[in-house]
Design a protein around this motif. Structure first.
Motif, PDB file in Angstrom:
ATOM      1  N   ARG A   1       0.851  -1.182   0.000  1.00 62.57           N
ATOM      2  CA  ARG A   1       0.000   0.000   0.000  1.00 62.57           C
ATOM      3  C   ARG A   1       0.888   1.233   0.000  1.00 62.57           C
ATOM      4  O   ARG A   1       2.002   1.208   0.521  1.00 62.57           O
ATOM      5  N   PRO A   2       0.448   2.353  -0.557  1.00 60.69           N
ATOM      6  CA  PRO A   2       1.256   3.574  -0.569  1.00 60.69           C
ATOM      7  C   PRO A   2       1.623   4.033   0.836  1.00 60.69           C
ATOM      8  O   PRO A   2       2.696   4.567   1.049  1.00 60.69           O
ATOM      9  N   GLU A   3       0.746   3.794   1.793  1.00 59.77           N
ATOM     10  CA  GLU A   3       1.047   4.212   3.170  1.00 59.77           C
ATOM     11  C   GLU A   3       2.221   3.419   3.725  1.00 59.77           C
ATOM     12  O   GLU A   3       3.031   3.931   4.479  1.00 59.77           O
ATOM     13  N   ASP A   4       2.292   2.123   3.375  1.00 57.09           N
ATOM     14  CA  ASP A   4       3.378   1.287   3.864  1.00 57.09           C
ATOM     15  C   ASP A   4       4.724   1.761   3.324  1.00 57.09           C
ATOM     16  O   ASP A   4       5.699   1.835   4.049  1.00 57.09           O
ATOM     17  N   SER A   5       4.788   2.073   2.058  1.00 61.68           N
ATOM     18  CA  SER A   5       6.060   2.502   1.494  1.00 61.68           C
ATOM     19  C   SER A   5       6.471   3.863   2.043  1.00 61.68           C
ATOM     20  O   SER A   5       7.653   4.099   2.262  1.00 61.68           O
TER      21      SER A   5
ATOM     22  N   ASP B   1      10.757   5.447   8.223  1.00 62.38           N
ATOM     23  CA  ASP B   1      11.554   4.629   9.140  1.00 62.38           C
ATOM     24  C   ASP B   1      13.006   4.564   8.685  1.00 62.38           C
ATOM     25  O   ASP B   1      13.922   4.606   9.507  1.00 62.38           O
ATOM     26  N   GLY B   2      13.206   4.458   7.393  1.00 64.34           N
ATOM     27  CA  GLY B   2      14.568   4.423   6.851  1.00 64.34           C
ATOM     28  C   GLY B   2      15.315   5.713   7.121  1.00 64.34           C
ATOM     29  O   GLY B   2      16.499   5.695   7.476  1.00 64.34           O
ATOM     30  N   ARG B   3      14.634   6.844   6.976  1.00 66.54           N
ATOM     31  CA  ARG B   3      15.270   8.138   7.260  1.00 66.54           C
ATOM     32  C   ARG B   3      15.617   8.268   8.732  1.00 66.54           C
ATOM     33  O   ARG B   3      16.693   8.750   9.081  1.00 66.54           O
ATOM     34  N   ILE B   4      14.705   7.835   9.588  1.00 66.85           N
ATOM     35  CA  ILE B   4      14.963   7.904  11.033  1.00 66.85           C
ATOM     36  C   ILE B   4      16.136   7.001  11.396  1.00 66.85           C
ATOM     37  O   ILE B   4      17.027   7.404  12.146  1.00 66.85           O
ATOM     38  N   THR B   5      16.149   5.801  10.844  1.00 70.69           N
ATOM     39  CA  THR B   5      17.241   4.869  11.126  1.00 70.69           C
ATOM     40  C   THR B   5      18.569   5.432  10.638  1.00 70.69           C
ATOM     41  O   THR B   5      19.586   5.349  11.343  1.00 70.69           O
ATOM     42  N   ARG B   6      18.593   6.014   9.443  1.00 67.51           N
ATOM     43  CA  ARG B   6      19.828   6.616   8.924  1.00 67.51           C
ATOM     44  C   ARG B   6      20.281   7.775   9.794  1.00 67.51           C
ATOM     45  O   ARG B   6      21.474   7.939  10.056  1.00 67.51           O
ATOM     46  N   THR B   7      19.342   8.586  10.265  1.00 68.49           N
ATOM     47  CA  THR B   7      19.693   9.721  11.117  1.00 68.49           C
ATOM     48  C   THR B   7      20.274   9.255  12.447  1.00 68.49           C
ATOM     49  O   THR B   7      21.291   9.773  12.904  1.00 68.49           O
ATOM     50  N   VAL B   8      19.632   8.265  13.056  1.00 69.84           N
ATOM     51  CA  VAL B   8      20.142   7.729  14.325  1.00 69.84           C
ATOM     52  C   VAL B   8      21.517   7.106  14.120  1.00 69.84           C
ATOM     53  O   VAL B   8      22.441   7.313  14.907  1.00 69.84           O
ATOM     54  N   TYR B   9      21.690   6.348  13.039  1.00 67.79           N
ATOM     55  CA  TYR B   9      22.974   5.730  12.739  1.00 67.79           C
ATOM     56  C   TYR B   9      24.051   6.787  12.534  1.00 67.79           C
ATOM     57  O   TYR B   9      25.165   6.666  13.046  1.00 67.79           O
TER      58      TYR B   9
END
Length: 192
Positions: free
Chosen positions: A4-8, A14-22
């Motif tokens: 679904r578009p919401e999932d992507s 989530d990917g941006r948050i994970t990259r920022t935390v990393y």
């Protein structure tokens, strides 16, 4: 099962948050690595210990002549330690400056190929640069502190120019700076 578009969109967030935390965590660990490495290789001078009997006697009564000699010896040791400590802070500031410049150069070298890694190394270099400036100011050596702050200013201005002014824009303006375009083989970027 279809996405679904919401999932992507959630996955991208989530990917941006994970990259920022990393990125932040990598920068912090690199700065700690440099700081602890310097402390391990070049430890600071040991602070002299005040004889407990003299400290207790000094609070409750007048010191005897031999106790006054011990107190004077302690004060001389303390002054020597303070001088060595100031020189040590200057040395740590200069070594941390060199390490930060190396980290920042590495971040620029891998910027296009590994942007998340480059951002983490860049942040680590900036944290190390801040540590360098603080240690240089603690040293009370105005020449060394001025040199470190000057180099830090030049490095930060260069990085700011390189990252925010000289960087190609994402706009479709044909008159703006050239944009990076990936070639057909996907390995070599070219400019329009």
């Amino acid at each position: 099962m279809t996405d679904r578009p919401e999932d992507s969109a959630a996955d991208r967030a989530d990917g941006r948050i994970t990259r920022t935390v990393y990125t932040f965590f990598l920068g912090l660990l690199l700065a700690l690595f440099v700081g602890l490495g310097i402390a391990t290789v070049h430890p600071g001078p040991q602070e002299p210990a005040l004889p407990p009997a003299i400290a207790a006697a000094r609070e409750s009564r007048e010191l005897a002549p031999e106790e006054q000699q011990q107190w004077a010896a302690y004060e001389r040791e303390r002054e020597t330690w303070e001088d060595r400590s100031l020189r040590h802070s200057r040395d740590v500031g200069l070594v941390a400056l060199i390490a930060s410049v190396v980290l920042l150069a590495v971040s620029l070298a891998v910027e296009r190929r590994r942007p998340v890694l480059a951002h983490g190394v860049l942040l680590g270099g900036l944290f190390t640069l801040l540590h360098s400036v603080v240690r240089s100011l603690i040293s009370q050596d105005t020449v060394a502190a001025f040199a470190v702050v000057t180099v830090a200013l030049v490095v930060v201005l260069y990085l700011g120019y390189r990252r925010f002014v000289d960087r190609p824009t994402e706009s479709d303006d044909p008159w703006g700076p050239p944009r990076v375009v990936v070639s057909d083989n996907g390995k070599h970027p070219s400019r329009r």
